[in-house]
Design a protein around this motif. Structure first.
Motif, PDB file in Angstrom:
ATOM      1  N   VAL A   2      39.789 -44.640 -35.613  1.00  0.00           N
ATOM      2  CA  VAL A   2      39.081 -43.575 -36.328  1.00  0.00           C
ATOM      3  C   VAL A   2      38.570 -44.114 -37.655  1.00  0.00           C
ATOM      4  O   VAL A   2      39.353 -44.444 -38.549  1.00  0.00           O
ATOM      5  CB  VAL A   2      40.000 -42.358 -36.581  1.00  0.00           C
ATOM      6  CG1 VAL A   2      39.195 -41.223 -37.210  1.00  0.00           C
ATOM      7  CG2 VAL A   2      40.676 -41.899 -35.303  1.00  0.00           C
ATOM      8  N   ASP A   3      37.243 -44.218 -37.785  1.00  0.00           N
ATOM      9  CA  ASP A   3      36.630 -44.685 -39.024  1.00  0.00           C
ATOM     10  C   ASP A   3      35.158 -44.306 -38.977  1.00  0.00           C
ATOM     11  O   ASP A   3      34.517 -44.424 -37.934  1.00  0.00           O
ATOM     12  CB  ASP A   3      36.782 -46.203 -39.175  1.00  0.00           C
ATOM     13  CG  ASP A   3      36.563 -46.666 -40.604  1.00  0.00           C
ATOM     14  OD1 ASP A   3      35.420 -46.532 -41.098  1.00  0.00           O
ATOM     15  OD2 ASP A   3      37.516 -47.161 -41.224  1.00  0.00           O
ATOM     16  N   ASP A   4      34.614 -43.866 -40.101  1.00  0.00           N
ATOM     17  CA  ASP A   4      33.211 -43.460 -40.107  1.00  0.00           C
ATOM     18  C   ASP A   4      32.262 -44.649 -40.222  1.00  0.00           C
ATOM     19  O   ASP A   4      31.040 -44.474 -40.137  1.00  0.00           O
ATOM     20  CB  ASP A   4      32.934 -42.444 -41.213  1.00  0.00           C
ATOM     21  CG  ASP A   4      33.167 -43.016 -42.600  1.00  0.00           C
ATOM     22  OD1 ASP A   4      34.001 -43.925 -42.743  1.00  0.00           O
ATOM     23  OD2 ASP A   4      32.510 -42.548 -43.552  1.00  0.00           O
ATOM     24  N   GLN A   5      32.794 -45.853 -40.419  1.00  0.00           N
ATOM     25  CA  GLN A   5      31.957 -47.040 -40.498  1.00  0.00           C
ATOM     26  C   GLN A   5      31.977 -47.786 -39.160  1.00  0.00           C
ATOM     27  O   GLN A   5      33.009 -48.280 -38.727  1.00  0.00           O
ATOM     28  CB  GLN A   5      32.438 -47.963 -41.617  1.00  0.00           C
ATOM     29  CG  GLN A   5      32.357 -47.335 -42.999  1.00  0.00           C
ATOM     30  CD  GLN A   5      32.750 -48.300 -44.092  1.00  0.00           C
ATOM     31  OE1 GLN A   5      32.301 -49.440 -44.114  1.00  0.00           O
ATOM     32  NE2 GLN A   5      33.591 -47.839 -45.011  1.00  0.00           N
ATOM     33  N   HIS A   6      30.800 -47.851 -38.550  1.00  0.00           N
ATOM     34  CA  HIS A   6      30.707 -48.445 -37.214  1.00  0.00           C
ATOM     35  C   HIS A   6      31.147 -49.908 -37.205  1.00  0.00           C
ATOM     36  O   HIS A   6      31.828 -50.354 -36.264  1.00  0.00           O
ATOM     37  CB  HIS A   6      29.261 -48.346 -36.703  1.00  0.00           C
ATOM     38  CG  HIS A   6      29.053 -49.025 -35.382  1.00  0.00           C
ATOM     39  ND1 HIS A   6      29.529 -48.500 -34.192  1.00  0.00           N
ATOM     40  CD2 HIS A   6      28.450 -50.207 -35.069  1.00  0.00           C
ATOM     41  CE1 HIS A   6      29.217 -49.333 -33.209  1.00  0.00           C
ATOM     42  NE2 HIS A   6      28.566 -50.371 -33.702  1.00  0.00           N
ATOM     43  N   LEU A   7      30.783 -50.658 -38.237  1.00  0.00           N
ATOM     44  CA  LEU A   7      31.132 -52.077 -38.264  1.00  0.00           C
ATOM     45  C   LEU A   7      32.643 -52.282 -38.289  1.00  0.00           C
ATOM     46  O   LEU A   7      33.166 -53.202 -37.650  1.00  0.00           O
ATOM     47  CB  LEU A   7      30.490 -52.755 -39.474  1.00  0.00           C
ATOM     48  CG  LEU A   7      28.990 -53.031 -39.374  1.00  0.00           C
ATOM     49  CD1 LEU A   7      28.476 -53.646 -40.674  1.00  0.00           C
ATOM     50  CD2 LEU A   7      28.684 -53.953 -38.196  1.00  0.00           C
ATOM     51  N   ILE A   8      33.356 -51.427 -39.020  1.00  0.00           N
ATOM     52  CA  ILE A   8      34.818 -51.549 -39.074  1.00  0.00           C
ATOM     53  C   ILE A   8      35.416 -51.221 -37.716  1.00  0.00           C
ATOM     54  O   ILE A   8      36.305 -51.931 -37.221  1.00  0.00           O
ATOM     55  CB  ILE A   8      35.389 -50.643 -40.171  1.00  0.00           C
ATOM     56  CG1 ILE A   8      35.015 -51.205 -41.538  1.00  0.00           C
ATOM     57  CG2 ILE A   8      36.904 -50.505 -40.026  1.00  0.00           C
ATOM     58  CD1 ILE A   8      35.616 -50.534 -42.707  1.00  0.00           C
ATOM     59  N   ARG A   9      34.924 -50.146 -37.087  1.00  0.00           N
ATOM     60  CA  ARG A   9      35.429 -49.797 -35.755  1.00  0.00           C
ATOM     61  C   ARG A   9      35.153 -50.926 -34.763  1.00  0.00           C
ATOM     62  O   ARG A   9      36.008 -51.278 -33.950  1.00  0.00           O
ATOM     63  CB  ARG A   9      34.796 -48.506 -35.242  1.00  0.00           C
ATOM     64  CG  ARG A   9      35.169 -47.262 -36.013  1.00  0.00           C
ATOM     65  CD  ARG A   9      34.935 -46.004 -35.178  1.00  0.00           C
ATOM     66  NE  ARG A   9      33.675 -46.010 -34.468  1.00  0.00           N
ATOM     67  CZ  ARG A   9      32.513 -45.598 -34.975  1.00  0.00           C
ATOM     68  NH1 ARG A   9      32.456 -45.192 -36.240  1.00  0.00           N
ATOM     69  NH2 ARG A   9      31.417 -45.611 -34.244  1.00  0.00           N
ATOM     70  N   ALA A  10      33.948 -51.486 -34.833  1.00  0.00           N
ATOM     71  CA  ALA A  10      33.591 -52.559 -33.901  1.00  0.00           C
ATOM     72  C   ALA A  10      34.486 -53.772 -34.097  1.00  0.00           C
ATOM     73  O   ALA A  10      34.946 -54.388 -33.122  1.00  0.00           O
ATOM     74  CB  ALA A  10      32.122 -52.939 -34.093  1.00  0.00           C
ATOM     75  N   GLU A  23      37.102 -44.321 -29.661  1.00  0.00           N
ATOM     76  CA  GLU A  23      36.697 -44.486 -31.053  1.00  0.00           C
ATOM     77  C   GLU A  23      36.115 -43.174 -31.558  1.00  0.00           C
ATOM     78  O   GLU A  23      35.341 -42.519 -30.846  1.00  0.00           O
ATOM     79  CB  GLU A  23      35.649 -45.596 -31.202  1.00  0.00           C
ATOM     80  CG  GLU A  23      36.122 -46.972 -30.777  1.00  0.00           C
ATOM     81  CD  GLU A  23      35.041 -48.021 -30.957  1.00  0.00           C
ATOM     82  OE1 GLU A  23      34.124 -47.792 -31.777  1.00  0.00           O
ATOM     83  OE2 GLU A  23      35.097 -49.060 -30.268  1.00  0.00           O
ATOM     84  N   ALA A  24      36.468 -42.796 -32.773  1.00  0.00           N
ATOM     85  CA  ALA A  24      35.953 -41.573 -33.387  1.00  0.00           C
ATOM     86  C   ALA A  24      35.427 -41.907 -34.772  1.00  0.00           C
ATOM     87  O   ALA A  24      36.001 -42.738 -35.479  1.00  0.00           O
ATOM     88  CB  ALA A  24      37.052 -40.515 -33.478  1.00  0.00           C
ATOM     89  N   ASP A  25      34.320 -41.247 -35.163  1.00  0.00           N
ATOM     90  CA  ASP A  25      33.747 -41.540 -36.480  1.00  0.00           C
ATOM     91  C   ASP A  25      33.986 -40.432 -37.492  1.00  0.00           C
ATOM     92  O   ASP A  25      33.436 -40.456 -38.592  1.00  0.00           O
ATOM     93  CB  ASP A  25      32.254 -41.849 -36.367  1.00  0.00           C
ATOM     94  CG  ASP A  25      31.445 -40.675 -35.832  1.00  0.00           C
ATOM     95  OD1 ASP A  25      32.004 -39.567 -35.678  1.00  0.00           O
ATOM     96  OD2 ASP A  25      30.244 -40.873 -35.571  1.00  0.00           O
ATOM     97  N   ASN A  26      34.838 -39.445 -37.137  1.00  0.00           N
ATOM     98  CA  ASN A  26      35.214 -38.400 -38.093  1.00  0.00           C
ATOM     99  C   ASN A  26      36.509 -37.754 -37.644  1.00  0.00           C
ATOM    100  O   ASN A  26      36.951 -37.917 -36.494  1.00  0.00           O
ATOM    101  CB  ASN A  26      34.099 -37.356 -38.230  1.00  0.00           C
ATOM    102  CG  ASN A  26      33.790 -36.648 -36.923  1.00  0.00           C
ATOM    103  OD1 ASN A  26      34.549 -35.808 -36.454  1.00  0.00           O
ATOM    104  ND2 ASN A  26      32.662 -37.011 -36.305  1.00  0.00           N
ATOM    105  N   GLY A  27      37.116 -37.015 -38.564  1.00  0.00           N
ATOM    106  CA  GLY A  27      38.416 -36.431 -38.274  1.00  0.00           C
ATOM    107  C   GLY A  27      38.404 -35.398 -37.173  1.00  0.00           C
ATOM    108  O   GLY A  27      39.335 -35.313 -36.366  1.00  0.00           O
ATOM    109  N   ARG A  28      37.352 -34.585 -37.124  1.00  0.00           N
ATOM    110  CA  ARG A  28      37.285 -33.550 -36.093  1.00  0.00           C
ATOM    111  C   ARG A  28      37.260 -34.176 -34.694  1.00  0.00           C
ATOM    112  O   ARG A  28      37.969 -33.740 -33.783  1.00  0.00           O
ATOM    113  CB  ARG A  28      36.035 -32.693 -36.304  1.00  0.00           C
ATOM    114  CG  ARG A  28      35.961 -31.460 -35.378  1.00  0.00           C
ATOM    115  CD  ARG A  28      34.654 -30.708 -35.599  1.00  0.00           C
ATOM    116  NE  ARG A  28      34.476 -30.360 -36.985  1.00  0.00           N
ATOM    117  CZ  ARG A  28      35.040 -29.310 -37.589  1.00  0.00           C
ATOM    118  NH1 ARG A  28      35.831 -28.514 -36.870  1.00  0.00           N
ATOM    119  NH2 ARG A  28      34.819 -29.064 -38.863  1.00  0.00           N
ATOM    120  N   GLU A  29      36.447 -35.204 -34.540  1.00  0.00           N
ATOM    121  CA  GLU A  29      36.375 -35.895 -33.259  1.00  0.00           C
ATOM    122  C   GLU A  29      37.693 -36.578 -32.933  1.00  0.00           C
ATOM    123  O   GLU A  29      38.101 -36.632 -31.770  1.00  0.00           O
ATOM    124  CB  GLU A  29      35.239 -36.915 -33.290  1.00  0.00           C
ATOM    125  CG  GLU A  29      34.964 -37.574 -31.949  1.00  0.00           C
ATOM    126  CD  GLU A  29      33.781 -38.541 -32.014  1.00  0.00           C
ATOM    127  OE1 GLU A  29      33.453 -39.012 -33.120  1.00  0.00           O
ATOM    128  OE2 GLU A  29      33.197 -38.813 -30.957  1.00  0.00           O
TER     129      GLU A  29
END
Length: 208
Positions: free
Chosen positions: A7-15, A32-38
């Protein structure tokens, strides 16, 4: 196999985290989620063993997401990845039940070890994060717990090493006892100190 939700809103970090974890034979990134709700929705659907959680995200932040995930499934282990700008979020994340705290710029081996330790029931946290948590607790004027009666000498030894951030295996090696024995002592310490998790136990050991 340890199932992980990133869970992170930064795609590069998640990748980057996804590539790191997927390269391990014992870790599987299930979502993978890019926000808390997801993150809350995906955690309920995918039932991961470990959620690697960013704190600052738009909309539902990591603290709120952690609280909601653990309310629905307390057995989930939430491992926070933090930056130096997250000091105001660390202590609230601790109180919601996050099991560990690591820095985003930690070496890959430390991040992977943190995921494995979280899945195994440990509470991994970097020494720098622990110092900042203690500093935050002091400035928040957290109440100092009353002295605990009835700790054995061995329990005190274990408590001191928990405060240093050692894992169960490291404590066992340092004290020349079995890992199962360490787990037994930690369970007893959590009960005697009223600490909900290992990180709070470490803060307790430091008088906070």
């Amino acid at each position: 196999m340890t199932r992980v939700l990133l869970v992170d809103d930064q795609h590069l970090i998640r990748a980057g985290l996804s590539m790191l974890c997927d390269a391990q034979p014992d870790i599987e990134v299930v979502g993978e989620a890019d926000n808390g709700r997801e993150a809350v929705t995906m955690a309920a659907r995918l039932v991961p063993d470990v959620v690697v959680m960013d704190l600052r995200m738009p909309g539902v932040d990591g603290i709120t997401a952690t609280s909601r995930i653990l309310a629905e499934r307390p057995a989930t282990r939430v491992l926070v990845l933090t930056t130096f700008g997250d000091d105001d979020h660390l202590y609230p994340a601790l109180t919601t039940g996050a099991c560990g705290f690591l820095l985003k710029d930690a070496p890959p081996t430390e991040l992977l070890d943190g995921v494995r330790r979280a899945a195994a029931g440990d509470s991994p946290f970097s020494q720098d994060v622990l110092r900042r948590l203690v500093h935050r607790a002091v400035h928040a004027r957290a109440e100092t717990p009353a002295p605990v009666d009835g700790l054995t000498a061995r329990e005190q030894d274990v408590l001191d090493l928990v405060a240093e951030g050692l894992s169960n295996a490291e404590i066992a090696e340092r004290l020349h006892i079995g890992v199962t024995t360490v787990k037994t002592h930690i369970t007893s310490l959590l009960t005697k100190t009223g600490s909900p998790n290992r990180v709070r136990l470490a803060l307790f050991a430091r008088g906070l």
